[in-house]
Design an enzyme around this catalytic site. Structure first.
Site, PDB file in Angstrom:
ATOM      1  N   HIS A 298       0.714  -1.168   0.057  1.00 46.35           N
ATOM      2  CA  HIS A 298       0.142  -0.064  -0.164  1.00 46.35           C
ATOM      3  C   HIS A 298       0.970   1.245   0.090  1.00 46.35           C
ATOM      4  CE1 HIS A 298      -0.094   1.195   4.314  1.00 46.35           C
ATOM      5  NE2 HIS A 298       0.283   0.102   4.525  1.00 46.35           N
TER       6      HIS A 298
ATOM      7  N   GLU B 163      -5.522   1.777   1.988  1.00 38.32           N
ATOM      8  CA  GLU B 163      -5.140   0.527   2.949  1.00 38.32           C
ATOM      9  C   GLU B 163      -5.701   1.058   4.260  1.00 38.32           C
ATOM     10  OE1 GLU B 163      -2.995  -2.301   5.329  1.00 38.32           O
ATOM     11  OE2 GLU B 163      -3.047   0.006   5.443  1.00 38.32           O
TER      12      GLU B 163
END
Length: 578
Positions: A127, A173
């Site tokens: 992420h 995320e």
């Protein structure tokens, strides 16, 4: 890493906790006790200094943009631009995928090295976003930088590929794995099947860290574990990270997963401190989700071991030696079609050379029902070429929906699927099959977001008084307009048409902030945006003969970001069969 607030996280932390002084030392591992495996010797040594240079760039981006790289922020947008520019310069096929369902709308970055079979993919992800509290250098500049440098090394080395390698940097995320969920949900069943393994890297340089692997005993984890085992690290299962990072999105879709991590807020046990060094009863990362998560919050030794472990996995899983293997791919467009008894339909079969040299590919099909024949013109092509597939139904052909398997045979065998619907004999009923296409008869049979079908004078109709007006709010919104239509069989032409007016306050000439997606069934026919603005209405039309004999949903979906309105105004929708 996304913070999990469930009680199980607290239980895990308590279980790991042992009385000891607070963390202060960077862990040191025991000397290697095993020789590196053979594939490790073949893999390149990823220079940790280059990985740290990427971290310095992420730190600079955060410093220049309010101190963070949170999804939806200027810092995140700049991070996307940095990663994308590096990958494009190296020769990657790079796609920015806008996550329209993310809390903070932003782009996933997907980069594919264009070598190896397209239906045999190994995927590596991290992420790219952080939290608002700080620059997010360990969480997760570390994973993002490790993957970026590995991608650049792979491009520079340009080895022979036995599998396709795809890298991804995820948006959102920290808000609940949103970017990776959006990506996985956007894949067809076949596309999910192409991904043979997904590897996730989240917080791989924690200053008091341990050496953890997701699903450490799985077959998927084997190359990651083999490399760390070769350094005498004896990695453990990543219990703290279970369900908390982007591998979970892939795991839920049935895709095998693994990945490296060095720990977040859970505490190191005395046994782990004895094995790996560092401080027992202290957090693996004392700056987790804090302002001190800067370039000073990096364990360079762990970062280096993670970067080299990724290279080992890439070379072990996807790199071959010697002369490139000749390989190709096969695709069919459209992927579905209908035919009436006594009639025929066509589709295009395309091939591409995915590695090595072009080769002759013989085309065939299986799965056709009784009374249906399939032919190809030409019957064989040189990979990179295409052929016309003709599907013909006799007057007594079996009725129903069937899956045809189109096979290309050369040095390997590659396949693609085509869904065929056979309908009864009958003359074309023809005519317009969309109900209330001018919106003058109320809302039925349309299903629409409240207020979309309107006679507001602010956006005039093309004809009559009513039209469908999606978005135009100047704030984050999603509007939909849909109708179920039955497309008759036996006709020679099928044309979907509508008039579209796009009015926008966006000033950019390069960025599509607001979008309108047009779909029939599960197929996206077109995507329009603020970049397509024009005065007045423009006629848009599409051939939808692939849906003959089927009942499908015609759908328009408009999405708008947080500022500067874009209006998508639709009128006079028709689906004409003749």
């Amino acid at each position: 890493m996304k913070r999990r607030t469930l009680a199980i996280a607290a239980v895990t932390a308590v279980t790991l906790a042992l009385a000891a002084p607070p963390a202060s030392a960077t862990p040191t591992a025991r000397p290697a006790t095993a020789a590196p495996a053979v594939a490790a010797l073949a893999a390149p040594d990823v220079q940790v200094a280059n990985v740290q240079a990427h971290l310095a760039q992420f730190q600079s981006i955060a410093t220049s943009n309010g101190g963070n790289r949170r999804a939806g922020s200027a810092g995140y947008t700049a991070s996307v631009a940095y990663v994308k520019s590096k990958l494009q310069a190296a020769g990657y096929t790079v796609t920015e995928q806008t996550c329209t369902t993310c809390t903070y709308r932003g782009n996933n970055v997907i980069a594919e090295w264009p070598q190896g079979p397209a239906d045999d993919v190994i995927m590596f992800g991290a992420h790219l976003d952080g939290v608002a509290a700080g620059p997010g250098i360990n969480d997760n500049g570390s994973g993002s930088s490790v993957l970026l440098e590995n991608a650049l090394v792979l491009a520079q080395q340009s080895p022979t590929m036995t599998k396709r390698v795809r890298f991804a940097w995820w948006n959102g995320e920290e808000q609940g794995l949103q970017g990776s969920k959006f990506y996985v949900n956007s894949l067809t069943t076949a596309q999910k099947g192409y991904i043979k393994g997904y590897y996730n890297f989240d917080m791989v340089a924690s200053t008091n860290g341990g050496y953890f692997i997701n699903r450490v005993t799985s077959t998927t984890a084997a190359p990651l574990k083999a490399y760390w085992d070769s350094l005498g690290l004896s990695p453990e299962e990543n219990t703290e990270g279970q369900g908390r990072s982007d591998d979970y999105s892939f795991q839920q879709a049935g895709i095998p997963t693994s990945g490296y991590a060095m720990g977040a807020s859970a505490r190191k046990t005395s046994a782990q401190a004895s094995k790996w060094g560092g401080t027992a009863n202290a957090a693996y990362d004392p700056c987790y989700h804090s302002s001190c998560d800067t370039t000073s919050n990096i364990n360079a030794t762990g970062l280096n071991r993670s970067a080299d472990g990724v290279a080992y996995a890439i070379w072990d899983l996807a790199v071959g030696g010697g002369t490139p293997t000749n390989d190709f791919s096969v695709a069919v467009s459209p992927t579905a079609g209908g035919v009436a008894r006594g009639g025929s339909t066509t589709a295009t079969v395309s091939t591409a050379t995915t590695s090595g040299s072009a080769q002759t590919v013989a085309l065939s099909a299986s799965g056709a029902p009784s009374g249906v024949s399939v032919s190809f013109s030409p019957s064989s092509v040189t990979s990179g070429g295409s052929a016309t597939m003709t599907v013909s139904a006799s007057s007594s052909a079996s009725l129903g929906t069937f899956t045809l398997t189109v096979t290309g045979t050369g040095s390997a065998t590659r396949t693609a699927s085509y869904t065929l619907t056979v309908t009864g004999t009958g003359s074309c009923t023809g005519g317009q099959v969309v109900g209330n296409g001018g919106f003058e008869s109320g809302t039925s049979p349309w299903t629409a977001t409240t207020g979309v079908i309107t006679n507001s004078s602010s956006q005039p109709a093309r004809t009559g008084s009513y039209k469908a007006w999606l978005n135009g709010n100047g704030s984050t919104s999603t509007d939909t307009l849909s109708q179920s239509v039955t497309v008759p069989a036996g006709c020679s032409s099928y044309t979907l048409a509508f008039y579209l007016h796009i009015d926008t306050a966006e000033r950019t000439t390069t960025v599509a902030y607001d979008k309108l997606v047009v779909q029939v069934g599960s197929t996206t026919l077109a995507t329009y945006s603020n970049l397509n603005k024009a005065s007045g209405y423009t006629l848009r039309s599409f051939d939808v003969g692939a849906y003959a004999g089927q009942t499908v949903t015609l759908k328009f979906t408009g999405t708008e970001d947080s500022s500067l309105q874009t209006s998508f105004v639709i009128d006079d929708v028709t689906l004409q069969a003749s």
